[in-house]
Write an enzyme that holds these catalytic residues in place. Structure first.
Site, short mmCIF file in Angstrom:
data_model
loop_
_atom_site.label_atom_id
_atom_site.label_comp_id
_atom_site.label_asym_id
_atom_site.label_seq_id
_atom_site.Cartn_x
_atom_site.Cartn_y
_atom_site.Cartn_z
CB CYS A 62 6.70 -9.74 -2.97
SG CYS A 62 5.22 -9.57 -2.19
CB CYS A 75 -5.27 5.70 -5.76
SG CYS A 75 -4.13 4.30 -7.77
FE1 SF4 Z 1 -4.11 2.60 -7.02
FE2 SF4 Z 1 -3.40 0.13 -6.15
FE3 SF4 Z 1 -5.47 0.53 -5.90
FE4 SF4 Z 1 -5.02 0.16 -7.76
S1 SF4 Z 1 -4.66 -1.55 -6.50
S2 SF4 Z 1 -6.67 1.34 -6.59
S3 SF4 Z 1 -3.43 1.42 -7.98
S4 SF4 Z 1 -4.12 2.16 -5.01
#
Ligand code: SF4
Ligand code: SAM
Ligand code: DTB
Length: 330
Positions: free
Chosen positions: A188, A52
């Protein structure tokens, strides 16, 4: 309390009460609005893991940290349907799919997620998804596919949030929540304890959640799962009374919401969890995995709930069917 007249001072006053007094009040509120023996059981599946681009300091799925989480592309619809059927057989009533995306992007991947939701609904499960930021059109397409809930956490108070995530803003989060609401999908939304935040930051989070109109139907209270390689790997665990205090205050402020004792139960111990249920928690993740980290074994969890005199809502529904009996009796 009418949430239009709620002030941060009200929230701070509840949060600051003596713990047992607070728990007693929360337990009373809980009993007025819910069956105190029923626990909503959700099951979680990471349908797209790791890699991500965001920098959320708590998250093992950020590409910026070396956490050993193996990235995996978007799962097939049939594999997700198989996992959902297994979760239902294990007693789950809601199936939640999570994707390590900054935001949903229109195209084949999003279309596949829509199909996953339709398949989850076809199994008679409630559906929930957490896919990052959404625009209004995407929220509407998710609702049309059958999405019941969208999970999008505020994580902490506004001020502290800026020290754990820099690649998006608190207002971005609130905007997605607005899109979800406007599309008619239930919300949520909760946060995480144990990231180094102060009591004031927790009060800010509770105020932000409780002043939403309507309040989130589901409020997950996570405690940090400190994963090696993330910037928060060495954070001290939250004390048991802080977890109970947070759950109890959430219950009083959001009397009709489901309050989920979410991530972190592995690290928590049974007595703390029991107190959280007494203080109004009425939802958990069931299944031996959260997204990338472990969760209690389902058999141990079921036995634990039984010892406390609690039962899953799916089990409730099955009991009602048995009690109602066949439509025509011999
Ligand atoms: Fe990515 Fe969600 Fe993890 Fe943040 S919480 S790094 S947006 S997967
Ligand atoms: N990428 C999407 C997003 O951030 O909105 C969805 C998936 S993200 C993993 C969902 C939520 O999981 C986060 O908002 C955060 O509250 C929670 N979470 C992530 N890592 C966690 C951890 N190590 N401990 C506790 N909660 C965590
Ligand atoms: C939520 O509030 N907690 C869940 C769900 N919503 C998506 C996620 C917890 C993730 C814990 C870390 C992991 O397993 O990767």
């Amino acid at each position: 309390m009418d949430n239009d007249s709620l002030t941060r001072d009200h929230v701070a006053a509840f949060y600051g009460r003596g713990l047992l007094d607070l728990v007693y009040e929360a337990a009373s509120v809980h009993r007025r609005h819910h069956d105190p023996a029923a626990v909503q059981c959700a099951s979680l599946l990471s349908v797209k893991t790791g890699g991500c681009p965001e920098d959320c300091a708590y998250c093992p799925q950020s590409a910026r940290y070396d956490t050993g989480v193996e990235s995996a592309g978007l799962m097939s619809v049939s594999a997700v349907a198989t996992a959902a059927a297994r979760a239902r057989a294990g007693g789950a009533d809601r199936f939640c799919i999570g994707a390590a995306w900054r935001q949903a992007t229109d195209g084949p991947a999003f279309d596949r997620v829509l199909e996953m939701i339709t398949r989850i609904k076809a199994l008679g499960l409630e559906s929930c998804a957490t896919l990052g930021m959404l625009d209004r059109g995407q929220a509407e397409r998710l609702r049309e596919a059958g999405l019941d809930y969208y999970n999008h956490n505020l994580d902490s108070g506004r001020e502290f949030y800026a020290s754990i995530v820099t690649t998006r803003s608190y207002d971005d989060r609130l905007e997605t929540l607005r899109h979800v609401r406007e599309a008619g999908v239930k919300v949520c939304c909760g946060g995480i304890l144990g990231m180094g935040e102060s009591h004031d930051d927790r009060i800010d989070l509770l105020f932000e959640l409780a002043r939403q109109h309507p309040q989130p139907e589901s409020v997950p209270i996570n405690t940090l799962v400190a994963v090696e390689g993330t910037p928060l790997e060495h954070r001290d665990p939250v004390s048991w009374d802080d977890v109970v205090r947070m759950i109890a205050t959430a219950r009083i402020l959001m009397p009709v919401s489901k309050v989920r004792l979410s991530a972190g139960r592995m690290q928590m111990g049974e007595v703390t969890q029991a107190l959280c249920f007494l203080a109004g928690a009425n939802s958990i993740f069931l299944g031996d995995r959260l997204l990338t980290t472990p969760n209690p074994e389902p058999d141990a969890d079921s036995a634990f709930l039984e010892r406390l005199g609690l039962r899953g809502e799916a089990a409730d529904a099955a009991c009602e069917q048995v009690a109602a009996g066949p439509a025509v009796r011999p």
